[in-house]
Design a protein around this motif. Structure first.
Motif, PDB file in Angstrom:
ATOM      1  N   GLU A 235     -19.425  32.618 -21.304  1.00 14.89           N
ATOM      2  CA  GLU A 235     -18.895  32.178 -22.643  1.00 14.89           C
ATOM      3  C   GLU A 235     -18.434  33.167 -23.472  1.00 14.89           C
ATOM      4  O   GLU A 235     -17.593  33.010 -24.296  1.00 14.89           O
ATOM      5  N   PHE A 257       5.625  36.052 -42.191  1.00 16.07           N
ATOM      6  CA  PHE A 257       5.857  35.865 -43.567  1.00 16.07           C
ATOM      7  C   PHE A 257       6.223  37.237 -44.254  1.00 16.07           C
ATOM      8  O   PHE A 257       7.013  37.158 -45.419  1.00 16.07           O
ATOM      9  N   LEU A 260       9.958  37.318 -44.244  1.00 16.81           N
ATOM     10  CA  LEU A 260      10.557  36.486 -45.206  1.00 16.81           C
ATOM     11  C   LEU A 260      10.235  36.946 -46.679  1.00 16.81           C
ATOM     12  O   LEU A 260      11.146  36.835 -47.613  1.00 16.81           O
ATOM     13  N   ILE A 261       8.957  37.404 -47.261  1.00 16.41           N
ATOM     14  CA  ILE A 261       9.041  37.686 -48.748  1.00 16.41           C
ATOM     15  C   ILE A 261       9.572  38.881 -48.930  1.00 16.41           C
ATOM     16  O   ILE A 261      10.042  38.997 -50.039  1.00 16.41           O
ATOM     17  N   TRP A 264      13.108  37.372 -49.378  1.00  8.93           N
ATOM     18  CA  TRP A 264      13.449  36.575 -50.226  1.00  8.93           C
ATOM     19  C   TRP A 264      13.391  37.132 -51.494  1.00  8.93           C
ATOM     20  O   TRP A 264      13.798  36.690 -52.617  1.00  8.93           O
ATOM     21  N   SER A 265      12.474  38.001 -51.850  1.00 12.91           N
ATOM     22  CA  SER A 265      12.079  38.952 -52.930  1.00 12.91           C
ATOM     23  C   SER A 265      13.398  39.646 -53.448  1.00 12.91           C
ATOM     24  O   SER A 265      13.922  39.471 -54.409  1.00 12.91           O
ATOM     25  N   ASN A 267      16.407  39.362 -52.199  1.00 11.24           N
ATOM     26  CA  ASN A 267      17.662  38.328 -52.165  1.00 11.24           C
ATOM     27  C   ASN A 267      18.948  39.383 -52.143  1.00 11.24           C
ATOM     28  O   ASN A 267      19.891  38.873 -52.751  1.00 11.24           O
ATOM     29  N   ILE A 291       5.594  26.973 -39.624  1.00  8.62           N
ATOM     30  CA  ILE A 291       4.456  27.173 -40.431  1.00  8.62           C
ATOM     31  C   ILE A 291       3.257  26.367 -40.186  1.00  8.62           C
ATOM     32  O   ILE A 291       2.178  26.855 -40.230  1.00  8.62           O
ATOM     33  N   LEU A 300      -6.527  26.694 -38.434  1.00  2.07           N
ATOM     34  CA  LEU A 300      -7.752  25.817 -38.359  1.00  2.07           C
ATOM     35  C   LEU A 300      -8.808  25.565 -37.321  1.00  2.07           C
ATOM     36  O   LEU A 300      -9.896  25.611 -37.452  1.00  2.07           O
ATOM     37  N   LEU A 303     -10.458  28.747 -36.164  1.00  4.83           N
ATOM     38  CA  LEU A 303     -11.562  29.282 -37.111  1.00  4.83           C
ATOM     39  C   LEU A 303     -13.061  28.893 -36.543  1.00  4.83           C
ATOM     40  O   LEU A 303     -13.665  29.897 -36.925  1.00  4.83           O
TER      41      LEU A 303
ATOM     42  N   PHE B  60     -16.361  28.628 -45.558  1.00  4.15           N
ATOM     43  CA  PHE B  60     -15.073  27.710 -45.564  1.00  4.15           C
ATOM     44  C   PHE B  60     -14.539  27.004 -46.687  1.00  4.15           C
ATOM     45  O   PHE B  60     -13.486  27.287 -47.299  1.00  4.15           O
ATOM     46  N   LYS B  89      14.438  33.574 -59.666  1.00  4.47           N
ATOM     47  CA  LYS B  89      13.754  32.840 -59.086  1.00  4.47           C
ATOM     48  C   LYS B  89      13.083  31.630 -59.837  1.00  4.47           C
ATOM     49  O   LYS B  89      12.798  31.902 -60.870  1.00  4.47           O
ATOM     50  N   PRO B  95       6.271  31.795 -52.694  1.00  6.38           N
ATOM     51  CA  PRO B  95       6.107  33.052 -51.615  1.00  6.38           C
ATOM     52  C   PRO B  95       5.396  34.222 -51.985  1.00  6.38           C
ATOM     53  O   PRO B  95       4.991  34.922 -51.372  1.00  6.38           O
ATOM     54  N   ASN B  96       5.838  34.414 -53.317  1.00  2.00           N
ATOM     55  CA  ASN B  96       5.007  35.681 -54.057  1.00  2.00           C
ATOM     56  C   ASN B  96       3.853  35.344 -54.140  1.00  2.00           C
ATOM     57  O   ASN B  96       3.250  36.608 -54.397  1.00  2.00           O
TER      58      ASN B  96
END
Lengths: 384, 177
Positions: A235, A257, A260-261, A264-265, A267, A291, A300, A303, B60, B89, B95-96
């Motif tokens: 176990e 992510f 993406l960020i 995206w920031s 651009n 996502i 979840l 966890l 949690f 934006k 996202p930020n």
């Protein structure tokens, strides 16, 4: 150690042949139902399954470096995973022959009208592409041969080998990071040669780790059917594998992510095209699915310690993450070829078929081997 | 229940024997008891019949509150209290806001986990009746103790002593409050 002598061996050659036949049939049906859509489907399937093969090598190197009982119980499966590399090298041939249809930079017509592609042609040209691919496979195969030699000595009953393989594994891990980064840039990122992402190689590396951990957890569930394996796959060790799966799920989300960020920031037009393409014509839904179902739901569930300690729950979740990784590869490759979101039968059959070939390769090389490698860390601490 | 007695403590020299003792004590109907060991002993919690901790649920909830709070902090500043257009934006540039939301969830849950862990364990606890037992010093070295407390409804000084002695301990001693 004498308990190890009594562990059963795999008798899997018949099953392997069954998987090979199924794989060929599935790929053939995929090709016949939609021959135009075959190559893109083949490419995203390949990018997924090469992850399991190279990831198996990478995980063996990692275990050689860190040790740990969790690695010892999956080591046999990993050797079989890495032994599919020659098969994967052969399966790369359709991509080589279809290069002009897959990669814009490989097509002379596109090159003639595109200054940027001409500027990048010193790196992105068919000859150099083939040469680099040969180098990647030469390194992966060579490293696998060295690691498998140590495994052979473990099987022969030698102990205390890990310090001897540690030095090589450190060097090979370093080279693996380079080869995987370059291979992901060549095979996947260069599908959109005007675009680039500096985190792309790292993300591919993490995806390989996630695919391999998930595949090994699914494999462990089958391994536990053999008598005696549960004495070693305790176990506690299943919990360790669960924690690593959790870690890699988060790492995948972190890399995705971060890409993406940053884009995206900023651009910037040369960077945001990738996401613009994937936010129009239905593709946005795939991003949202990734996502929620590649990160949110598994996060979840993982966890909780309860689900990380139980192989029944963990292996189902691992299977789910494999499907989601396949969706991620689909999301990266297919928008290049089809501006609107659509899923064809070929997109389902080809990854399944290639998976059957891969599993067939794994079962073929497992045949006649003991179910566990008598690795230095195999016997649990405190076991009498 | 005996007056002027905290409980009876039995000393063992082996974790397996302690687990067996805890199991038998529970089978005999004792509930108010605790075990003391120099290192975590796997399976002891189950043998004692202790409930698993609720700490994880508290952590949690703390993480969720920390995350929501972190997001709201940024949303309120950037979109409500002082809306400012950054690079065209949207005001609510989600996202930020994710990194800080994540960090706040981790920060709040880590602080809550540490504080609540101490609170649920009853720490800090500068005094405990067992400290008066001379032999108990070895609980942090190589001995394993099971203490049945006088508050247990089944506790009886003579009967409980006889029961503990039937478990073959190294010693059984009365603990004063």
């Amino acid at each position: 150690m004498h308990e190890l002598e009594h562990l059963p061996t795999f008798q899997s050659r018949g099953k392997a042949i069954g998987f090979f036949v199924a794989g060929v049939v599935l790929c053939a049906v995929g090709f016949l139902t939609n021959s135009a859509g075959f190559l893109p489907a083949y490419l995203f399937s390949y990018l997924f399954w090469i992850g399991a093969a190279v990831g198996s090598l990478g995980l063996m190197l990692l275990i050689n470096l860190t040790g740990g009982g969790w690695g010892a119980v999956i080591y046999r499966l990993l050797t079989a995973g890495a032994k599919t590399l020659p098969l994967m090298a052969v399966l790369f041939l359709p991509i080589l022959f279809g290069m002009r249809d897959l990669y814009e930079w490989a097509s002379p017509e596109a090159l003639a009208h595109d200054e940027l592609l001409q500027a990048k042609a010193g790196y992105l040209n068919p000859t150099f592409f083939v040469l680099r691919t040969v180098v990647y496979f030469a390194f992966w195969l060579g490293a696998t041969v060295v690691v498998l030699k140590a495994v052979g000595r473990w099987d022969a009953g030698e102990r205390g080998l890990r310090p001897a393989v540690r030095g090589f594994s450190g060097f090979a891990m370093w080279m693996l990071a380079y080869s995987v980064t370059f291979a992901s840039v060549d095979w996947s990122m260069s599908l959109e040669p005007h675009w680039y992402s500096t985190i792309f190689g790292m993300k591919a590396f993490v995806s390989m780790g996630l695919i391999t951990f998930a595949a090994m957890i699914v494999g462990l569930r089958f391994l536990l059917r053999f008598p005696g394996v549960d004495r070693f796959a305790t176990e506690e060790r299943i919990h360790d594998l669960g924690k690593l799966l959790f870690g890699f799920t988060n790492l995948w989300a972190y890399m995705s992510f971060a890409q993406l960020i940053i884009i995206w920031s900023g651009n910037l037009p040369e960077l945001n095209i990738w996401y613009i393409k994937r936010s129009l014509n239905g593709w946005n839904a795939v991003g949202v699915i990734l996502i929620v179902f590649h990160f949110g739901l598994p996060f979840l569930i993982l966890l909780s310690r309860y689900s990380k300690q139980r192989i029944e729950i963990l292996s189902l979740l691992a299977l789910w993450l494999l499907v989601m990784q396949l969706v991620d590869q689909f999301y990266q490759v297919i928008p290049v070829f089809r501006p609107g979101l659509s899923v064809t039968l070929t997109d389902v059959l080809v990854p399944l078929g290639m998976g059957a070939l891969w599993i067939g390769g794994v079962l073929w090389s497992l045949h006649g081997r003991r179910v566990l490698v008598p690795h230095d860390d195999l016997v649990p601490r405190g076991a009498h | 229940m005996a007056e002027g007695v905290y409980g009876l403590v039995a000393e063992f020299d082996d974790p397996d024997r302690l687990i067996e003792a805890a199991r038998r004590a529970r089978e005999s109907g004792y509930r108010r008891m605790d075990a003391y060991t120099p290192f975590p002993v796997h399976g002891l919690l189950e043998a004692l019949g202790k409930r698993p901790t609720r700490l994880q649920w508290i952590v949690f909830i703390a993480a969720v509150l920390g995350g929501v709070g972190g997001y709201y902090l940024q949303y309120w500043i950037a979109a409500v209290d002082y809306p400012i257009n950054v690079g065209g934006k949207p005001l609510n540039s989600w996202p930020n806001f994710i990194p800080v939301t994540f960090e706040m969830a981790v920060l709040v849950s880590a602080i809550v986990a540490a504080v609540v862990m101490f609170a649920l364990n009853g720490l800090p606890q500068p005094y405990h009746p067992l400290f008066k037992v001379e032999r108990f010093q070895r609980a942090s070295q190589d001995r394993f103790f099971l203490c049945i407390e006088a508050e247990d409804p089944r506790f009886d000084l003579e009967e409980t002593r006889r029961f503990l002695e039937s478990l073959n301990p190294l010693s059984v001693e009365v603990v004063e409050p």
